[in-house]
Design an enzyme around this catalytic site. Sequence first.
Site, short mmCIF file in Angstrom:
data_model
loop_
_atom_site.label_atom_id
_atom_site.label_comp_id
_atom_site.label_asym_id
_atom_site.label_seq_id
_atom_site.Cartn_x
_atom_site.Cartn_y
_atom_site.Cartn_z
N ARG A 130 -8.49 -14.01 -18.80
CA ARG A 130 -8.57 -14.16 -17.35
C ARG A 130 -7.21 -14.59 -16.80
O ARG A 130 -6.83 -14.23 -15.69
CB ARG A 130 -9.64 -15.20 -16.97
CG ARG A 130 -9.66 -15.50 -15.47
CD ARG A 130 -10.88 -16.30 -15.07
NE ARG A 130 -11.09 -17.47 -15.88
CZ ARG A 130 -10.42 -18.63 -15.75
NH1 ARG A 130 -9.47 -18.75 -14.85
NH2 ARG A 130 -10.70 -19.65 -16.53
N TYR A 141 -7.48 1.28 6.49
CA TYR A 141 -8.63 1.68 5.67
C TYR A 141 -9.85 0.86 6.09
O TYR A 141 -9.76 -0.36 6.30
CB TYR A 141 -8.30 1.47 4.19
CG TYR A 141 -9.50 1.51 3.28
CD1 TYR A 141 -10.33 2.62 3.23
CD2 TYR A 141 -9.80 0.43 2.46
CE1 TYR A 141 -11.44 2.65 2.40
CE2 TYR A 141 -10.90 0.45 1.62
CZ TYR A 141 -11.72 1.56 1.60
OH TYR A 141 -12.81 1.58 0.77
N ASP A 160 0.57 -1.91 2.88
CA ASP A 160 -0.27 -1.13 1.97
C ASP A 160 0.44 0.20 1.73
O ASP A 160 0.60 1.01 2.63
CB ASP A 160 -1.65 -0.90 2.60
CG ASP A 160 -2.63 -0.21 1.65
OD1 ASP A 160 -2.18 0.63 0.84
OD2 ASP A 160 -3.83 -0.48 1.74
N LYS A 166 -5.98 5.07 -6.83
CA LYS A 166 -5.54 6.32 -6.23
C LYS A 166 -4.39 6.93 -7.04
O LYS A 166 -4.57 7.33 -8.17
CB LYS A 166 -5.17 6.09 -4.77
CG LYS A 166 -6.22 5.29 -3.98
CD LYS A 166 -7.61 5.88 -4.03
CE LYS A 166 -8.57 5.29 -3.00
NZ LYS A 166 -8.99 3.91 -3.23
#
Length: 386
Positions: A54, A106, A177, A202
């Site tokens: 983690r 988005y 972004d 993406k």
Amino acid sequence: MSLAIETKCLHTEVAEEPDETHCSHYGSVSFPIYQTATYAHPAVGQSTGFDYSRLQNPTRAQVEKVVCALEGGIDAFALSSGMAAVSLLMEMFSPGDHIIADSDLYGGSIRLFDNVSRKNGITFTRVNTATDDIAPLIRPETKAVYLETPTNPMMNVTDIAKIASQTKKHGLLLIVDNTFMSPYFQNPLLLGADIVVHSGTKYLAGHNDTLAGFIVTNNESVHEKLRFLIKTTGAGLSPFDSWLVLRGIKTLAVRMERAQENAHKIAEWLKTQKSVKKVLYPGLPEHPGYGTMKKQSRGFGAVLTFQTDTVERALGLLNNVKLIQYAESLGGVESLITYPVTQTHADVPEEIRLKNGITPSILRLSVGIESADDLIADLEQALGAL
């Protein structure tokens, strides 16, 4: 050694001094998947450098190193999705903080800001950063400007350096972004941004087979805060998904070039169709952001948006494409067509959608690496199906 970005996608470590990591892994050309949750200590008070996955994992550390190098940052953070990356960013802010956000983001980002960040006491002002002056919107409590360029889905282009000059003047963070362009075509940090965010699902991963998100920064204070937050909130990318993104990045350059070439051909073809009323692609000279893209980017990307003459035409196209797949997402090797009204921006209030130009006749096309002629033939038969 200074390497071109095409080479960095495959050989990031060669640009640096060889170290123990580079010389280990038994000479493996493909970076290994360290599928382990925890790590044994050599002795009390000693560590291998990894204690618990983690906190960090060698495979995740490697993909972070690669993405950091491609964006020109000082540190990168790999997370379980693009929205996990945006969510982690929002944890840097406190109740009462104010953020100026582009109005055409988005839909998932808008949903997060409106339903989670606002609940946590963060306020937002929406503005078209491509055309509007942000200076009058800056308050004493303003902490950051958040934008996409080009925007999703209306392809508005913001001058990153221009906005950066204003954010630096007022001591604000500039968050960009960069999902649509990828670090292959655009590097916001080099233009003055402080933080870059990606949906690694993406273009970075590139094969529609995994979810990932990335944050990259060149700000030392941000780096320290995010290192604490990622280990505390626990949304780090898994070892196997980290490896899938590493594999995808190896072909980032060739994928981006081919997909962009296809997108330009399709955009030019769509302009000739009577049933298409508008084509939004920043690689077209008539696009209002074309000059800015030429100045700040090395390409125009492979996403385009277009408006059909009727809603029925748009729905007919979605129902009749055969090669192009009607699906949410973008940036993979396969071409995907998306209906923003019911998919990516379904949770955005209607008045905001319409103000941004997202009408029921708007379609977004993520162009893949198939034959451009085959993609055009598919669009032609689908447009004429009514």
